[in-house]
Design a protein around this motif. Structure first.
Motif, mmCIF file in Angstrom:
data_model
loop_
_atom_site.group_PDB
_atom_site.id
_atom_site.type_symbol
_atom_site.label_atom_id
_atom_site.label_comp_id
_atom_site.label_asym_id
_atom_site.label_seq_id
_atom_site.Cartn_x
_atom_site.Cartn_y
_atom_site.Cartn_z
ATOM 1 N N VAL A 89 -2.588 3.445 -3.136
ATOM 2 C CA VAL A 89 -2.165 2.610 -2.014
ATOM 3 C C VAL A 89 -0.782 2.047 -2.333
ATOM 4 C CG1 VAL A 89 -4.479 1.981 -1.252
ATOM 5 C CG2 VAL A 89 -3.302 0.557 -2.948
ATOM 6 N N GLU A 90 -0.068 1.696 -1.276
ATOM 7 C CA GLU A 90 1.278 1.158 -1.434
ATOM 8 C C GLU A 90 1.439 -0.117 -0.614
ATOM 9 O OE1 GLU A 90 3.743 5.299 -2.225
ATOM 10 O OE2 GLU A 90 3.849 4.361 -0.247
ATOM 11 N N ARG A 91 2.513 -0.838 -0.919
ATOM 12 C CA ARG A 91 2.895 -1.994 -0.114
ATOM 13 C C ARG A 91 4.412 -2.022 -0.033
ATOM 14 N NH1 ARG A 91 1.013 -8.027 -1.763
ATOM 15 N NH2 ARG A 91 2.147 -7.398 -3.662
ATOM 16 N N GLU A 92 4.911 -2.172 1.204
ATOM 17 C CA GLU A 92 6.359 -2.250 1.412
ATOM 18 C C GLU A 92 6.648 -2.939 2.741
ATOM 19 O OE1 GLU A 92 8.465 1.452 2.424
ATOM 20 O OE2 GLU A 92 6.500 2.439 2.387
ATOM 21 N N TYR A 93 7.899 -3.326 2.917
ATOM 22 C CA TYR A 93 8.306 -3.989 4.158
ATOM 23 C C TYR A 93 8.366 -2.972 5.293
ATOM 24 C CZ TYR A 93 11.113 -6.347 7.675
ATOM 25 O OH TYR A 93 11.566 -6.876 8.854
ATOM 26 N N ARG A 94 7.761 -3.325 6.434
ATOM 27 C CA ARG A 94 7.779 -2.487 7.619
ATOM 28 C C ARG A 94 8.395 -3.279 8.763
ATOM 29 N NH1 ARG A 94 7.905 2.573 6.074
ATOM 30 N NH2 ARG A 94 5.945 3.400 5.216
ATOM 31 N N VAL A 95 9.555 -2.809 9.236
ATOM 32 C CA VAL A 95 10.308 -3.592 10.207
ATOM 33 C C VAL A 95 9.592 -3.686 11.549
ATOM 34 C CG1 VAL A 95 11.660 -1.611 11.022
ATOM 35 C CG2 VAL A 95 12.626 -3.925 11.169
ATOM 36 N N GLY A 96 8.789 -2.663 11.905
ATOM 37 C CA GLY A 96 8.101 -2.696 13.188
ATOM 38 C C GLY A 96 7.146 -3.859 13.340
ATOM 39 N N MET A 97 6.512 -4.255 12.241
ATOM 40 C CA MET A 97 5.597 -5.394 12.267
ATOM 41 C C MET A 97 6.193 -6.602 11.547
ATOM 42 S SD MET A 97 2.755 -3.894 9.577
ATOM 43 C CE MET A 97 1.696 -5.341 9.690
ATOM 44 N N HIS A 98 7.413 -6.450 11.009
ATOM 45 C CA HIS A 98 8.119 -7.519 10.295
ATOM 46 C C HIS A 98 7.206 -8.187 9.271
ATOM 47 C CE1 HIS A 98 11.105 -10.417 9.314
ATOM 48 N NE2 HIS A 98 10.484 -11.445 9.866
ATOM 49 N N ALA A 99 6.664 -7.334 8.377
ATOM 50 C CA ALA A 99 5.751 -7.834 7.351
ATOM 51 C C ALA A 99 5.671 -6.812 6.224
ATOM 52 C CB ALA A 99 4.366 -8.089 7.945
ATOM 53 N N PHE A 100 5.171 -7.266 5.071
ATOM 54 C CA PHE A 100 4.886 -6.357 3.975
ATOM 55 C C PHE A 100 3.509 -5.754 4.246
ATOM 56 C CE2 PHE A 100 8.020 -9.218 2.154
ATOM 57 C CZ PHE A 100 8.890 -8.320 1.552
ATOM 58 N N GLU A 176 15.007 1.193 -0.486
ATOM 59 C CA GLU A 176 13.546 1.318 -0.502
ATOM 60 C C GLU A 176 12.964 0.462 -1.621
ATOM 61 O OE1 GLU A 176 11.543 5.310 0.892
ATOM 62 O OE2 GLU A 176 13.109 5.758 -0.554
ATOM 63 N N HIS A 177 11.915 -0.267 -1.307
ATOM 64 C CA HIS A 177 11.228 -1.112 -2.293
ATOM 65 C C HIS A 177 9.729 -0.976 -2.043
ATOM 66 C CE1 HIS A 177 15.180 -2.921 -3.051
ATOM 67 N NE2 HIS A 177 15.301 -2.964 -1.738
ATOM 68 N N VAL A 178 9.058 -0.199 -2.922
ATOM 69 C CA VAL A 178 7.661 0.147 -2.699
ATOM 70 C C VAL A 178 6.838 -0.171 -3.935
ATOM 71 C CG1 VAL A 178 6.049 1.975 -2.035
ATOM 72 C CG2 VAL A 178 8.408 2.032 -1.185
ATOM 73 N N GLU A 179 5.730 -0.896 -3.734
ATOM 74 C CA GLU A 179 4.754 -1.121 -4.793
ATOM 75 C C GLU A 179 3.648 -0.076 -4.684
ATOM 76 O OE1 GLU A 179 5.081 -5.985 -5.168
ATOM 77 O OE2 GLU A 179 3.474 -5.103 -3.963
ATOM 78 N N MET A 180 3.017 0.248 -5.815
ATOM 79 C CA MET A 180 1.965 1.270 -5.837
ATOM 80 C C MET A 180 0.860 0.861 -6.789
ATOM 81 S SD MET A 180 2.172 4.854 -7.803
ATOM 82 C CE MET A 180 0.645 5.596 -8.385
ATOM 83 N N ALA A 181 -0.394 1.187 -6.429
ATOM 84 C CA ALA A 181 -1.530 0.923 -7.305
ATOM 85 C C ALA A 181 -2.657 1.898 -6.979
ATOM 86 C CB ALA A 181 -2.021 -0.517 -7.139
ATOM 87 N N TRP A 182 -3.557 2.071 -7.958
ATOM 88 C CA TRP A 182 -4.779 2.843 -7.740
ATOM 89 C C TRP A 182 -5.898 1.878 -7.380
ATOM 90 C CZ3 TRP A 182 -4.926 8.075 -7.672
ATOM 91 C CH2 TRP A 182 -3.880 8.773 -8.293
ATOM 92 N N VAL A 183 -6.717 2.248 -6.395
ATOM 93 C CA VAL A 183 -7.849 1.412 -5.995
ATOM 94 C C VAL A 183 -9.084 2.296 -5.855
ATOM 95 C CG1 VAL A 183 -6.401 -0.264 -4.784
ATOM 96 C CG2 VAL A 183 -7.401 1.663 -3.513
ATOM 97 N N SER A 184 -10.247 1.656 -5.915
ATOM 98 C CA SER A 184 -11.502 2.387 -5.721
ATOM 99 C C SER A 184 -11.720 2.664 -4.237
ATOM 100 C CB SER A 184 -12.674 1.576 -6.273
ATOM 101 O OG SER A 184 -12.863 0.407 -5.484
#
Length: 215
Positions: A89-100, A176-184
């Motif tokens: 899974v990732e997390r990044e800023y999305r301008v369409g919803m103006h949120a991370f 680009e600024h993207v976080e990444m992690a593994w989840v169950s």
């Protein structure tokens, strides 16, 4: 459930029922583009102003005007590590919803590359996961328009089941600024992922897992 798998007889039967609603337009006729003017061009997409003629049921025509976003095709991937049974899974800023926003790896296809080639490239660049093609089973979910009423962007959605891989360097554009992690799987199901194509991939995987559980 399989979408887009009907035969010609089914297509004719359902189209006849739709035409019985008398919308006034012959939807078996190919629309004619009268004019197309580019109004905006940016780094990722452009916007065209189009005038289109639709044939009417009485043999005439009606003219409509639409704005369309021109965007290169994209890929969206649910990445599954088979051995640990975890997902990226990732997390990044999305301008369409103006949120991370939480989401899945995705990216724009480069020129003539195939969806599979683009998926493996984006996998390497965005997550750092390096794997040989023979160590990845690609489950093709389908090809979907993000917003068919205003954009031509076609998104190739797939699930990548990765058996063996190693971690390499991630590669991003300067902005680009993207976080990444593994989840169950249970963690993934609870995450507030709102991007429609990502949800499609996750729902497809849910059906696969359910089928295995019930077999």
């Amino acid at each position: 459930m399989q979408f887009g798998q009907w035969n010609e007889e089914e297509r004719r039967r359902i189209n006849a029922r739709l035409a019985a609603s008398h919308g006034g337009v012959d939807m078996e006729a190919v629309p004619q583009v009268i004019s197309n003017v580019e109004r905006y061009r940016g780094a990722v997409f452009s916007v065209d102003d189009s005038t289109i003629a639709l044939r009417t049921s009485d043999g005439g025509q009606t003219v409509i005007r639409r704005q369309v976003i021109r965007h290169e095709p994209s890929v969206v991937m649910l990445v599954h590590d088979v051995e640990s049974d975890q997902y990226v899974v990732e997390r990044e800023y999305r301008v369409g919803m103006h949120a991370f926003a939480y989401g899945l790896p995705a990216g724009i296809m480069d020129g003539p590359e195939s969806p599979e080639t683009a998926a493996l490239r984006e996998l390497r660049e965005e997550t750092g996961i390096c794997a040989n093609p023979e160590d990845i089973e690609i489950d093709h979910v389908g090809d979907f328009y993000s917003t068919e009423g205003m954009s031509e962007e076609l998104v190739h959605v797939m699930v990548l089941h990765v058996r063996q891989w190693k971690m390499g360097e991630r590669s991003f554009d300067a902005d680009e600024h993207v976080e990444m992690a593994w989840v169950s799987w249970s963690e993934l199901q609870k995450m507030p992922i709102s991007a429609s194509n990502s949800v499609i991939a996750i729902q497809h995987e849910a059906l696969r897992r359910l089928s295995i559980k019930n077999s």
